[in-house]
Design a protein around this motif. Sequence first.
Motif, PDB file in Angstrom:
ATOM      1  N   GLN A  97      36.774  22.824  48.321  1.00 10.96           N
ATOM      2  CA  GLN A  97      37.798  23.074  47.313  1.00 10.96           C
ATOM      3  C   GLN A  97      37.184  23.574  46.005  1.00 10.96           C
ATOM      4  O   GLN A  97      37.673  24.538  45.403  1.00 10.96           O
ATOM      5  CB  GLN A  97      38.604  21.790  47.065  1.00 10.96           C
ATOM      6  N   ILE A  98      36.121  22.931  45.555  1.00 14.01           N
ATOM      7  CA  ILE A  98      35.467  23.377  44.322  1.00 14.01           C
ATOM      8  C   ILE A  98      34.849  24.758  44.527  1.00 14.01           C
ATOM      9  O   ILE A  98      34.913  25.629  43.636  1.00 14.01           O
ATOM     10  CB  ILE A  98      34.419  22.345  43.880  1.00 14.01           C
ATOM     11  N   ASP A  99      34.269  24.988  45.682  1.00 14.74           N
ATOM     12  CA  ASP A  99      33.697  26.299  45.996  1.00 14.74           C
ATOM     13  C   ASP A  99      34.762  27.384  45.898  1.00 14.74           C
ATOM     14  O   ASP A  99      34.540  28.457  45.313  1.00 14.74           O
ATOM     15  CB  ASP A  99      33.091  26.249  47.399  1.00 14.74           C
ATOM     16  N   VAL A 100      35.946  27.116  46.452  1.00 12.80           N
ATOM     17  CA  VAL A 100      37.034  28.096  46.423  1.00 12.80           C
ATOM     18  C   VAL A 100      37.509  28.341  45.001  1.00 12.80           C
ATOM     19  O   VAL A 100      37.763  29.495  44.596  1.00 12.80           O
ATOM     20  CB  VAL A 100      38.192  27.612  47.319  1.00 12.80           C
ATOM     21  N   PHE A 101      37.652  27.275  44.229  1.00 12.94           N
ATOM     22  CA  PHE A 101      38.113  27.435  42.851  1.00 12.94           C
ATOM     23  C   PHE A 101      37.121  28.267  42.027  1.00 12.94           C
ATOM     24  O   PHE A 101      37.514  29.182  41.288  1.00 12.94           O
ATOM     25  CB  PHE A 101      38.323  26.073  42.195  1.00 12.94           C
ATOM     26  N   ILE A 102      35.816  27.969  42.119  1.00 17.23           N
ATOM     27  CA  ILE A 102      34.826  28.710  41.333  1.00 17.23           C
ATOM     28  C   ILE A 102      34.794  30.178  41.756  1.00 17.23           C
ATOM     29  O   ILE A 102      34.745  31.094  40.910  1.00 17.23           O
ATOM     30  CB  ILE A 102      33.439  28.056  41.483  1.00 17.23           C
ATOM     31  N   GLU A 103      34.848  30.413  43.070  1.00 18.15           N
ATOM     32  CA  GLU A 103      34.871  31.800  43.553  1.00 18.15           C
ATOM     33  C   GLU A 103      36.083  32.540  43.009  1.00 18.15           C
ATOM     34  O   GLU A 103      35.990  33.698  42.577  1.00 18.15           O
ATOM     35  CB  GLU A 103      34.866  31.807  45.080  1.00 18.15           C
ATOM     36  N   LYS A 104      37.230  31.871  43.023  1.00 13.15           N
ATOM     37  CA  LYS A 104      38.462  32.479  42.516  1.00 13.15           C
ATOM     38  C   LYS A 104      38.337  32.806  41.033  1.00 13.15           C
ATOM     39  O   LYS A 104      38.703  33.903  40.579  1.00 13.15           O
ATOM     40  CB  LYS A 104      39.627  31.519  42.763  1.00 13.15           C
ATOM     41  N   TRP A 105      37.787  31.888  40.256  1.00 14.87           N
ATOM     42  CA  TRP A 105      37.672  32.118  38.810  1.00 14.87           C
ATOM     43  C   TRP A 105      36.661  33.214  38.490  1.00 14.87           C
ATOM     44  O   TRP A 105      36.865  34.005  37.559  1.00 14.87           O
ATOM     45  CB  TRP A 105      37.264  30.814  38.108  1.00 14.87           C
ATOM     46  N   LEU A 106      35.570  33.313  39.260  1.00 11.70           N
ATOM     47  CA  LEU A 106      34.585  34.362  39.019  1.00 11.70           C
ATOM     48  C   LEU A 106      35.169  35.741  39.312  1.00 11.70           C
ATOM     49  O   LEU A 106      34.929  36.712  38.572  1.00 11.70           O
ATOM     50  CB  LEU A 106      33.341  34.124  39.873  1.00 11.70           C
ATOM     51  N   ILE A 107      35.954  35.835  40.391  1.00  9.57           N
ATOM     52  CA  ILE A 107      36.580  37.124  40.731  1.00  9.57           C
ATOM     53  C   ILE A 107      37.635  37.485  39.696  1.00  9.57           C
ATOM     54  O   ILE A 107      37.723  38.643  39.239  1.00  9.57           O
ATOM     55  CB  ILE A 107      37.181  37.064  42.146  1.00  9.57           C
ATOM     56  N   GLU A 108      38.470  36.502  39.323  1.00  6.35           N
ATOM     57  CA  GLU A 108      39.490  36.775  38.306  1.00  6.35           C
ATOM     58  C   GLU A 108      38.840  37.163  36.972  1.00  6.35           C
ATOM     59  O   GLU A 108      39.321  38.062  36.257  1.00  6.35           O
ATOM     60  CB  GLU A 108      40.379  35.545  38.114  1.00  6.35           C
ATOM     61  N   GLY A 109      37.745  36.473  36.636  1.00  2.00           N
ATOM     62  CA  GLY A 109      37.048  36.802  35.391  1.00  2.00           C
ATOM     63  C   GLY A 109      36.492  38.216  35.403  1.00  2.00           C
ATOM     64  O   GLY A 109      36.545  38.932  34.390  1.00  2.00           O
ATOM     65  N   PHE A 110      35.955  38.631  36.557  1.00  2.00           N
ATOM     66  CA  PHE A 110      35.429  39.992  36.637  1.00  2.00           C
ATOM     67  C   PHE A 110      36.559  41.016  36.513  1.00  2.00           C
ATOM     68  O   PHE A 110      36.402  42.063  35.856  1.00  2.00           O
ATOM     69  CB  PHE A 110      34.675  40.201  37.948  1.00  2.00           C
ATOM     70  N   GLY A 111      37.701  40.739  37.137  1.00  2.00           N
ATOM     71  CA  GLY A 111      38.823  41.665  37.011  1.00  2.00           C
ATOM     72  C   GLY A 111      39.274  41.792  35.569  1.00  2.00           C
ATOM     73  O   GLY A 111      39.549  42.908  35.082  1.00  2.00           O
ATOM     74  N   ASP A 112      39.375  40.682  34.862  1.00  4.22           N
ATOM     75  CA  ASP A 112      39.786  40.727  33.451  1.00  4.22           C
ATOM     76  C   ASP A 112      38.737  41.464  32.599  1.00  4.22           C
ATOM     77  O   ASP A 112      39.090  42.240  31.692  1.00  4.22           O
ATOM     78  CB  ASP A 112      39.971  39.305  32.928  1.00  4.22           C
ATOM     79  N   PHE A 113      37.447  41.212  32.887  1.00  2.03           N
ATOM     80  CA  PHE A 113      36.364  41.884  32.153  1.00  2.03           C
ATOM     81  C   PHE A 113      36.427  43.400  32.336  1.00  2.03           C
ATOM     82  O   PHE A 113      36.339  44.174  31.370  1.00  2.03           O
ATOM     83  CB  PHE A 113      35.022  41.326  32.629  1.00  2.03           C
ATOM     84  N   PHE A 114      36.607  43.855  33.584  1.00  2.29           N
ATOM     85  CA  PHE A 114      36.570  45.291  33.843  1.00  2.29           C
ATOM     86  C   PHE A 114      37.810  45.995  33.286  1.00  2.29           C
ATOM     87  O   PHE A 114      37.717  47.111  32.758  1.00  2.29           O
ATOM     88  CB  PHE A 114      36.439  45.539  35.339  1.00  2.29           C
ATOM     89  N   ARG A 115      38.967  45.346  33.376  1.00  2.82           N
ATOM     90  CA  ARG A 115      40.170  45.947  32.790  1.00  2.82           C
ATOM     91  C   ARG A 115      40.022  46.079  31.278  1.00  2.82           C
ATOM     92  O   ARG A 115      40.446  47.069  30.679  1.00  2.82           O
ATOM     93  CB  ARG A 115      41.396  45.110  33.151  1.00  2.82           C
ATOM     94  N   ASP A 116      39.433  45.059  30.671  1.00  4.73           N
ATOM     95  CA  ASP A 116      39.230  45.127  29.225  1.00  4.73           C
ATOM     96  C   ASP A 116      38.276  46.265  28.864  1.00  4.73           C
ATOM     97  O   ASP A 116      38.497  46.992  27.877  1.00  4.73           O
ATOM     98  CB  ASP A 116      38.674  43.793  28.734  1.00  4.73           C
ATOM     99  N   LEU A 117      37.199  46.460  29.665  1.00  4.87           N
ATOM    100  CA  LEU A 117      36.253  47.536  29.409  1.00  4.87           C
ATOM    101  C   LEU A 117      36.917  48.901  29.564  1.00  4.87           C
ATOM    102  O   LEU A 117      36.730  49.807  28.734  1.00  4.87           O
ATOM    103  CB  LEU A 117      35.059  47.404  30.361  1.00  4.87           C
ATOM    104  N   MET A 118      37.709  49.079  30.654  1.00  7.19           N
ATOM    105  CA  MET A 118      38.385  50.353  30.877  1.00  7.19           C
ATOM    106  C   MET A 118      39.397  50.654  29.771  1.00  7.19           C
ATOM    107  O   MET A 118      39.526  51.802  29.325  1.00  7.19           O
ATOM    108  CB  MET A 118      39.105  50.330  32.231  1.00  7.19           C
ATOM    109  N   LYS A 119      40.087  49.632  29.330  1.00  5.58           N
ATOM    110  CA  LYS A 119      41.079  49.827  28.274  1.00  5.58           C
ATOM    111  C   LYS A 119      40.405  50.244  26.973  1.00  5.58           C
ATOM    112  O   LYS A 119      40.886  51.140  26.259  1.00  5.58           O
ATOM    113  CB  LYS A 119      41.874  48.538  28.078  1.00  5.58           C
ATOM    114  N   SER A 120      39.265  49.607  26.622  1.00  5.06           N
ATOM    115  CA  SER A 120      38.570  49.944  25.380  1.00  5.06           C
ATOM    116  C   SER A 120      37.969  51.343  25.424  1.00  5.06           C
ATOM    117  O   SER A 120      37.765  51.974  24.387  1.00  5.06           O
ATOM    118  CB  SER A 120      37.471  48.912  25.097  1.00  5.06           C
ATOM    119  N   CYS A 121      37.701  51.854  26.646  1.00  2.00           N
ATOM    120  CA  CYS A 121      37.156  53.205  26.790  1.00  2.00           C
ATOM    121  C   CYS A 121      38.243  54.255  26.994  1.00  2.00           C
ATOM    122  O   CYS A 121      37.947  55.426  27.302  1.00  2.00           O
ATOM    123  CB  CYS A 121      36.169  53.256  27.954  1.00  2.00           C
ATOM    124  N   GLY A 122      39.487  53.848  26.910  1.00  2.00           N
ATOM    125  CA  GLY A 122      40.587  54.790  27.002  1.00  2.00           C
ATOM    126  C   GLY A 122      40.977  55.161  28.406  1.00  2.00           C
ATOM    127  O   GLY A 122      41.703  56.135  28.621  1.00  2.00           O
TER     128      GLY A 122
END
Length: 751
Positions: A501-526
């Motif tokens: 369960q903890i493994d699944v939660f951490i994996e989920k948060w790392l993937i979600e965090g990467f998605g949020d990071f990349f969208r923020d980068l793309m948005k700042s670059c137009g």
Amino acid sequence: MNDASAGVSVEYGVLVRNAIKTYGVGSRKSIILENLNMTVKKGSIYGLLGASGCGKTTLLSCLVGRRSLNSGDVQVLGHEPGSPESGIPGPRIGYMPQELALYGHFTIRETLIYFGRIYNLRTEFVNSQVEFLSKLLDLPASDRYVGTLSGGQQRRMSFAAALFHEPELLILDEPTVGVDPVLRHSIWEHLIRQSVEHGRTVIVTTHYIEEARQANTIGMMRSGRLLTEESPENLLRDYNLPSLENVFLKLCMKDEGKNEIQQQPPALGHDNMAFDQSASQSDVSEVGIDGRYTRNDQRSPTSPVDFSAITQFDSAMNNNNESPAKVSSSPVINFASKRSRNPFRMTLPSRHRLSALILKNYLLIFRNLGILGFLYFLPAFQAAVFNVTLGHEPFGLRMGIVNDELNPSEGRVCNYTTECTYSMLSCRYLRFLKDNIIQIPFDNYSEALEAGKRNDVWGVIHFGHNFTEEFEIRRESGDSATYDTILRSQINVRMDSTNQQIDVFIEKWLIEGFGDFFRDLMKSCGHEPDASNFPLEFMDPVYGQKDTPYTEFMAPGLIISIIYFMAVSLTAGAFVAERKQGLLDRSLVAGVQMVEILMGYLVNQLSVMVGQIALVFIIMLWFFAVPCHGSMVLAILITFLQGLVGMCFGLLIATVCENEISALSLSMASFLPLVVTSGIAWPIEGMSFYLRTISYSMPMTYPIESLRCIFSKGWGLSEVDVYAGFGISIIWILGLLIGCLIVVRFRKYSS
């Protein structure tokens, strides 16, 4: 039965011939009664003497219809015990077991009124008997609780319950144990008066051998056999000994070393007519012209009873105007008309007995505040604990961070820019991780890995030396990126996966965090933020919601399992405890049917279950906001039916088990298999096909799925998954009730 045997049956209160009773099978087979013959005349007192374990209690239980002989014949008051015409078990017999068999939370008056209701006695008679027996037995105030009485007072109370309805036959198992000599004298005086003045038959077992001198006939029992059956006067005279204790010891010494005593049915003129011998040889002082006689009270040279009433000992003799001396032999007693009893034969429940049982159960519940609180608040407490502890996201999870991009000497330090710059992207990504993860920096990868092995961190996140540069090259190259570039631009994660369960939660948060990071980068670059998303989009769900809490999945299973297993444990525990204390046997001997006892428990547990279900639903749906999109009536009804299934299963456990330990063990043994096979904690679809088929036949599987469909989908009875839960619940209820009745009936006739 022919006329001759009918006449003999009228003359005798109890007849036992060639009785054999065994327990166990094979090498464990134990003989309790061995070719035992016993004769008790009506209107007499019969003292049954013997050491503990010699079979006295087993013999008495056969007389009252609670056990059956392996072979041999029994007649009580002219009929076989348990036959419809016998009235036994029933009001014709009064039974005082060895156990106290009293309800400690009842007052003295309530106890006697309870038995009055069982026997359907008039209120005026009940009140007069309460007053009379209280004076006779020197009972405390009638408002005293039985549980607060001393041992001797409780014995007297048990004696009062046996005498209460003035039965034709009194069977008393050790009535004077723990009673002071003065009261013992009073009890025996009352028994003699009941025998002589009212013609009642009394069978008494006792450890006080000398007090048995006051009986008309004494049966001395050893190892399942009657060594003798005679009047006390004849025994003392024939063996020329000063006390019955010495006689008993001499008989035991004679019996010692013998493998078997061949017991023939005694002739009426000798052992079977011990009472008549005592009349004709030692007690008869005068025979009148009508064939009746008076007898002097020569029961014991130290007897405290001064009794000289004129009695009629032998109705057949009196009807024929014959003196006792003319009776020399017993007519043949014919048991050929003995009927085989049908274990499935039942009579309709009695309203007065059923009401008495229901009232008794309610009093026992509401008089015990601890049990009352346990019954009503434990299910609600369990529901609250479930919602507080299960289904929530874990937090405070330590993760080791090894960022080889950082090198202060080269000016490579974290910056927190939000602009379109490809600089220290590792730090930028880490900012988008949820706060549930605690980031623990390490200088090198091996040190972080050792921390993981020591269980200091749940895992390690590793960024390469040129992560940002390689990531930029990979994004610009697209499909033409080299394999080395792909490897150097990866974020490497090593996890402790022992906790899924903890493994699944951490994996989920790392993937979600990467998605949020990349969208923020793309948005700042137009660029279009969603251009880099996976071409797989999960739309709004048909039922439920995105990221449905785990509690919503488990809530239906938890509700049903709480109600089900509470019903199992409480019903089984109460039933077994009542049987172990002798309370059940006492009620059954009084004529209460097992069906009535089961119905009484069902009615009381149903009312308790209503409160339990109400509290559980309030906790789950109102306090913790578990959604219910369907009919609340259907949700409560399927839960109620599952409670009934649990009650019926508890009754079946109670009828099978002999004590609380075995009942508790069986209840606990059923808990885990039912939980894991019914889809409470894990989807049934994860099981193999064959195990899934078994799972769907279990009592809770379909009902849990039904409640889940009502809660999350809002379905009604028109859907198969809903009405299947109702149908299988009803099938289990009927099946378990039938099983209870079969076990009860066959245990009775095979015991």
